[in-house]
Design a protein around this motif. Structure first.
Motif, PDB file in Angstrom:
ATOM      1  N   GLN A  96       2.297   5.070  -0.298  1.00 39.78           N
ATOM      2  CA  GLN A  96       1.832   6.402   0.089  1.00 39.78           C
ATOM      3  C   GLN A  96       1.309   7.135  -1.144  1.00 39.78           C
ATOM      4  O   GLN A  96       1.779   6.902  -2.261  1.00 39.78           O
ATOM      5  CB  GLN A  96       2.974   7.200   0.720  1.00 39.78           C
ATOM      6  CG  GLN A  96       3.527   6.593   1.979  1.00 39.78           C
ATOM      7  CD  GLN A  96       4.827   7.238   2.419  1.00 39.78           C
ATOM      8  OE1 GLN A  96       5.226   8.290   1.939  1.00 39.78           O
ATOM      9  NE2 GLN A  96       5.514   6.589   3.353  1.00 39.78           N
TER      10      GLN A  96
ATOM     11  N   TYR B 165      -4.129  -1.790  -1.201  1.00 44.20           N
ATOM     12  CA  TYR B 165      -2.953  -2.554  -1.643  1.00 44.20           C
ATOM     13  C   TYR B 165      -3.027  -2.701  -3.159  1.00 44.20           C
ATOM     14  O   TYR B 165      -3.428  -3.734  -3.671  1.00 44.20           O
ATOM     15  CB  TYR B 165      -2.900  -3.918  -0.945  1.00 44.20           C
ATOM     16  CG  TYR B 165      -2.627  -3.803   0.526  1.00 44.20           C
ATOM     17  CD1 TYR B 165      -1.323  -3.757   0.999  1.00 44.20           C
ATOM     18  CD2 TYR B 165      -3.674  -3.723   1.441  1.00 44.20           C
ATOM     19  CE1 TYR B 165      -1.061  -3.638   2.359  1.00 44.20           C
ATOM     20  CE2 TYR B 165      -3.421  -3.605   2.798  1.00 44.20           C
ATOM     21  CZ  TYR B 165      -2.115  -3.552   3.245  1.00 44.20           C
ATOM     22  OH  TYR B 165      -1.866  -3.437   4.585  1.00 44.20           O
TER      23      TYR B 165
ATOM     24  N   ALA C  63       5.830   2.919   1.874  1.00 46.16           N
ATOM     25  CA  ALA C  63       4.530   2.308   2.171  1.00 46.16           C
ATOM     26  C   ALA C  63       3.795   3.111   3.247  1.00 46.16           C
ATOM     27  O   ALA C  63       4.419   3.710   4.130  1.00 46.16           O
ATOM     28  CB  ALA C  63       4.720   0.869   2.638  1.00 46.16           C
ATOM     29  N   VAL C  64       2.481   3.095   3.175  1.00 42.41           N
ATOM     30  CA  VAL C  64       1.650   3.746   4.185  1.00 42.41           C
ATOM     31  C   VAL C  64       1.910   3.084   5.540  1.00 42.41           C
ATOM     32  O   VAL C  64       1.755   1.868   5.679  1.00 42.41           O
ATOM     33  CB  VAL C  64       0.150   3.626   3.812  1.00 42.41           C
ATOM     34  CG1 VAL C  64      -0.728   4.132   4.943  1.00 42.41           C
ATOM     35  CG2 VAL C  64      -0.150   4.367   2.523  1.00 42.41           C
TER      36      VAL C  64
ATOM     37  N   LYS D 295       0.882  -1.162   0.000  1.00 39.03           N
ATOM     38  CA  LYS D 295       0.000   0.000   0.000  1.00 39.03           C
ATOM     39  C   LYS D 295       0.926   1.219   0.000  1.00 39.03           C
ATOM     40  O   LYS D 295       1.412   1.648   1.045  1.00 39.03           O
ATOM     41  CB  LYS D 295      -0.891   0.000   1.236  1.00 39.03           C
ATOM     42  CG  LYS D 295      -1.958   1.059   1.251  1.00 39.03           C
ATOM     43  CD  LYS D 295      -2.745   1.098   2.553  1.00 39.03           C
ATOM     44  CE  LYS D 295      -3.519  -0.173   2.812  1.00 39.03           C
ATOM     45  NZ  LYS D 295      -4.397  -0.075   4.010  1.00 39.03           N
TER      46      LYS D 295
ATOM     47  N   ASP E   9       3.695  -1.575   8.194  1.00 40.43           N
ATOM     48  CA  ASP E   9       2.258  -1.870   8.279  1.00 40.43           C
ATOM     49  C   ASP E   9       1.566  -1.786   6.927  1.00 40.43           C
ATOM     50  O   ASP E   9       0.462  -2.317   6.773  1.00 40.43           O
ATOM     51  CB  ASP E   9       1.569  -0.924   9.269  1.00 40.43           C
ATOM     52  CG  ASP E   9       1.958  -1.216  10.708  1.00 40.43           C
ATOM     53  OD1 ASP E   9       2.394  -2.354  10.991  1.00 40.43           O
ATOM     54  OD2 ASP E   9       1.841  -0.306  11.541  1.00 40.43           O
ATOM     55  N   GLY E  10       2.191  -1.157   5.951  1.00 39.58           N
ATOM     56  CA  GLY E  10       1.617  -1.048   4.615  1.00 39.58           C
ATOM     57  C   GLY E  10       2.081  -2.137   3.668  1.00 39.58           C
ATOM     58  O   GLY E  10       1.929  -2.017   2.456  1.00 39.58           O
TER      59      GLY E  10
END
Length: 104
Positions: free
Chosen positions: A11, A54, A88-89, A9, A93-94
């Motif tokens: 940003q 995602y 990752a976002v 996922k 965690d992303g």
């Protein structure tokens, strides 16, 4: 065979060009790590539209668990992993990772 599935996922400010550069870096690792059978990467085009953010991912097929371990400990993989986490976002965690044994 081991199938390594990674969903990211990214940003909102990360461009498709940057993502493609990261995926090209991933594909270069294939020549560095024995036991990689195939690498496929890209953006989701699912008609179901349930990616939950995602939108990008990749799959790496390995001959066996030893090949996956060589990949995980390789310095190029570690450097790429750090870039993926940075983009990752929420950092790690992303990113979702699954390793699935595939019967021959």
């Amino acid at each position: 065979m081991i199938r390594h599935i990674v969903l990211v996922k990214f940003q909102t400010g990360v461009s498709e060009e940057t993502i493609e550069d990261l995926f090209q870096e991933l594909r270069r690792i294939r020549d560095q790590v024995p036991g990689i059978l195939d690498i496929v990467s890209g953006r989701s085009e699912s008609p179901e539209k349930i990616e939950r953010g995602y939108m990008h991912g990749f799959v790496v097929d390995f001959e066996n668990w030893d090949a996956l371990e060589r990949y995980q400990t390789h310095p190029d993989h570690k450097a790429l992993g750090a870039k993926l986490v940075a983009n990752a976002v929420g950092g790690i965690d992303g990113i979702l990772v699954l390793d699935i044994p595939v019967p021959a």
